[in-house]
Design a protein around this motif. Structure first.
Motif, mmCIF file in Angstrom:
data_model
loop_
_atom_site.group_PDB
_atom_site.id
_atom_site.type_symbol
_atom_site.label_atom_id
_atom_site.label_comp_id
_atom_site.label_asym_id
_atom_site.label_seq_id
_atom_site.Cartn_x
_atom_site.Cartn_y
_atom_site.Cartn_z
ATOM 1 N N LEU A 2 0.889 -1.178 -0.005
ATOM 2 C CA LEU A 2 0.029 -0.052 0.191
ATOM 3 C C LEU A 2 0.848 1.292 -0.092
ATOM 4 N N SER A 3 2.101 1.180 -0.454
ATOM 5 C CA SER A 3 2.955 2.344 -0.390
ATOM 6 C C SER A 3 2.433 3.546 -1.176
ATOM 7 N N GLN A 4 1.566 3.455 -2.195
ATOM 8 C CA GLN A 4 1.241 4.515 -2.851
ATOM 9 C C GLN A 4 0.010 5.322 -2.116
ATOM 10 N N TRP A 5 -0.356 4.567 -1.170
ATOM 11 C CA TRP A 5 -1.670 5.022 -0.363
ATOM 12 C C TRP A 5 -1.579 5.740 0.780
ATOM 13 N N ARG A 58 -6.284 7.518 0.100
ATOM 14 C CA ARG A 58 -5.914 8.419 -1.185
ATOM 15 C C ARG A 58 -4.519 8.180 -1.542
ATOM 16 N N THR A 59 -4.362 8.324 -2.783
ATOM 17 C CA THR A 59 -2.987 8.404 -3.507
ATOM 18 C C THR A 59 -2.060 9.504 -2.619
ATOM 19 N N LEU A 60 -0.869 8.808 -2.851
ATOM 20 C CA LEU A 60 0.236 10.299 -2.513
ATOM 21 C C LEU A 60 0.266 11.300 -3.523
ATOM 22 N N ARG A 61 0.370 10.515 -4.797
ATOM 23 C CA ARG A 61 0.539 11.372 -6.010
ATOM 24 C C ARG A 61 -0.833 12.132 -6.264
ATOM 25 N N GLU A 64 -5.823 21.464 -10.032
ATOM 26 C CA GLU A 64 -6.242 20.641 -11.132
ATOM 27 C C GLU A 64 -5.769 19.036 -10.805
ATOM 28 N N LYS A 65 -4.685 18.971 -10.180
ATOM 29 C CA LYS A 65 -4.273 17.786 -9.715
ATOM 30 C C LYS A 65 -4.496 17.672 -8.161
ATOM 31 N N GLN A 66 -5.112 16.462 -7.884
ATOM 32 C CA GLN A 66 -5.235 16.100 -6.540
ATOM 33 C C GLN A 66 -5.300 14.694 -6.536
ATOM 34 N N PHE A 82 2.635 15.972 -5.559
ATOM 35 C CA PHE A 82 2.345 14.971 -4.320
ATOM 36 C C PHE A 82 1.445 15.784 -3.262
ATOM 37 N N THR A 83 0.482 14.908 -2.423
ATOM 38 C CA THR A 83 0.016 15.545 -1.351
ATOM 39 C C THR A 83 0.448 14.681 -0.144
#
Ligand code: MG
Length: 357
Positions: free
Chosen positions: A78-81, A108-111, A241-243, A272-273
Motif C-alpha cells: 500500500l506504499s502509494q496510499w 487516497r493516493t500520495l501522488r 487541477e491535480k489532486q 504529491f500531497t
C-alpha cells in the motif's frame, strides 16, 4: 481531394454536386482544423509514442497494465496510499488485493492526478450482507474527496438509481447495470477530465466522466454538477487541477486490486500531497537577513509561502522540493540536525533563509 482528380474517378453528371459538397467540406475543415500547426498527412508530424497495451484481467487473475501507466496498486503493498491526512492507512492487504476496514476512513493516493485514465478493479463481500446502500458500498473519488463514482453491490440489489454502482453519485445513474455477482472481480475504466477554474475561482469547465464497467459503457462524457453530496446539490469550489484519487470507507469490506492510471494532462511534472504532519514541520518563520523574514503556513493539505507581502501556494514535487504555479518560485527545504532552512529561488537569484520558530 481536388476536382481535377475527381474528374478522372467520378462520372461527369455527378461532378458538380460532389465538387460543391467537397468545397463545403473544405471550408468547414479550414474553420475546424484539428491542429493548425500541421498540414493534413504532414510527414513532419510526430509519431504517437509506442505503448505496450498490457493484458486484460480475468476473473481469476489481474492483468498487466499498459507500459506507460503509473501503477497505484499491484497487489503487493500500500506504499502509494495513505489516509486522507497523509498518515498510514489501516486498510489491510490480502492475497493480491487490499480491503477496506470499517471505520478506518478513506484512503487516497500520495501522488496527485488531474486529467487521467484510471483502471480499478473491485469486488464486493460475499455472501452479500445488508440492503440498498448498505451492501458492498465504497467509491472511487477524484479531486481528493470531491467527485464519487459509486462502488456498490448492485447485483439484484435495488437502491435509488443515482446511487447504484457506476453512478456519478447523486447525479447520473449508469446507462446500464452490468454488475457481476458479489465476490466477482469487476473493472472500472474511467476517463476523468478535471474541472477548470479561472484565477478568481470561477468555474470555466466542469468535471467530466466517461466510464466503462466490465468493458461496457456506463457513463458517456457526463458533466458533474459539482462535488458529490447527499440530500443537496453542492456548488463547485475551486481546487487545484491535480489532486489525490481516493477510495471510500463506507463501512463494508470491499476489496480492490490492479489499480493503475495514465496521466493525460501535464504529465511532465509530478505532484504529491504529503502528510500534514510532514508539512507542519516546515511551517514557521524563516529569516533571510536582519529584519527580513518569510512565512510558511499550511492551508489544508498545501503549504503557502508569504514573501514580501505576496502569497504563493506551493505544490510538492518531492518531500523537500516545492514550487509555485503563478511565478517560478522554488523552495527546497533543507532540514538537518544542525540547521533548518529553506532555499528559495526566484528569477535569477536564490537565497537561503533559516528557520526561526
Ligand atoms: Mg459510496
Amino acid at each position: 481531394m481536388r476536382p481535377d482528380f475527381l474528374s478522372r474517378v467520378c462520372p461527369s453528371p455527378l461532378l458538380p454536386t460532389l465538387t460543391a459538397a467537397l468545397s463545403l467540406g473544405v471550408s468547414a475543415l479550414a474553420l475546424d482544423h484539428p491542429d493548425p500547426r500541421w498540414l493534413d498527412h504532414d510527414r513532419r508530424r510526430p509519431q504517437p509514442p509506442v505503448v505496450d497495451p498490457g493484458t486484460p484481467s480475468t476473473l481469476e487473475q489481474a492483468g498487466r497494465p499498459p507500459s506507460d501507466a503509473v501503477v497505484l496498486f499491484d497487489g503487493k503493498d500500500l506504499s502509494q496510499w495513505a489516509s486522507m491526512d497523509g498518515s498510514p492507512t489501516k486498510w489491510i492487504m490480502g492475497n493480491g488485493y487490499m480491503e477496506c476496514v470499517r471505520g478506518s476512513g478513506y484512503i487516497r493516493t500520495l501522488r496527485n492526478f488531474g486529467d487521467c485514465q484510471l483502471h480499478v478493479e473491485w469486488a464486493t463481500p460475499v455472501p452479500a450482507q445488508g440492503e440498498g446502500q448498505g451492501r458492498g458500498n465504497s467509491g472511487v473519488f477524484f479531486g481528493f474527496d470531491r467527485y464519487e463514482i459509486q462502488v456498490l453491490d448492485s447485483y439484484q440489489n435495488t437502491t435509488y438509481a443515482d446511487g447504484s454502482a457506476g453512478s456519478i453519485y447523486g447525479q447520473y445513474p449508469p446507462l446500464v447495470n452490468v454488475c457481476r455477482p458479489p465476490g466477482r472481480w469487476q473493472t472500472y475504466d474511467i476517463l476523468y477530465t478535471a474541472p477548470r477554474f479561472d484565477s478568481a475561482g470561477k468555474l470555466l469547465t466542469p468535471a467530466r466522466f466517461t466510464i466503462f464497467q466490465n468493458g461496457v459503457l456506463i457513463q458517456n462524457n457526463v458533466a458533474a454538477t459539482g462535488p458529490t453530496s447527499w440530500l443537496e446539490r453542492a456548488p463547485y469550489e475551486p481546487h487545484p487541477e491535480k489532486q489525490p484519487i481516493a477510495l471510500q470507507d463506507h463501512g463494508n469490506p470491499v476489496r480492490f486490486r490492479n489499480i493503475w492510471v495514465r496521466e493525460l494532462g501535464h504529465p511532465e511534472r509530478k505532484e504529491f500531497t504529503w502528510a500534514n504532519a510532514l508539512l507542519d514541520t516546515y511551517v514557521g518563520t524563516y529569516e533571510r537577513g536582519p529584519g527580513d523574514n518569510v512565512e510558511v503556513t499550511r492551508h489544508g493539505s498545501q503549504l503557502v509561502l508569504n514573501m514580501g507581502g505576496v502569497r504563493f501556494t506551493l505544490f510538492a514535487e518531492s518531500q523537500t522540493h516545492f514550487f509555485a504555479k503563478t511565478t517560478d518560485v522554488q523552495c527546497e527545504f533543507q532540514f538537518s540536525e544542525s540547521e533548518k532552512a529553506v532555499v528559495i529561488s526566484v528569477g535569477e537569484g536564490g537565497m537561503k533563509a533559516k528557520k526561526l520558530r
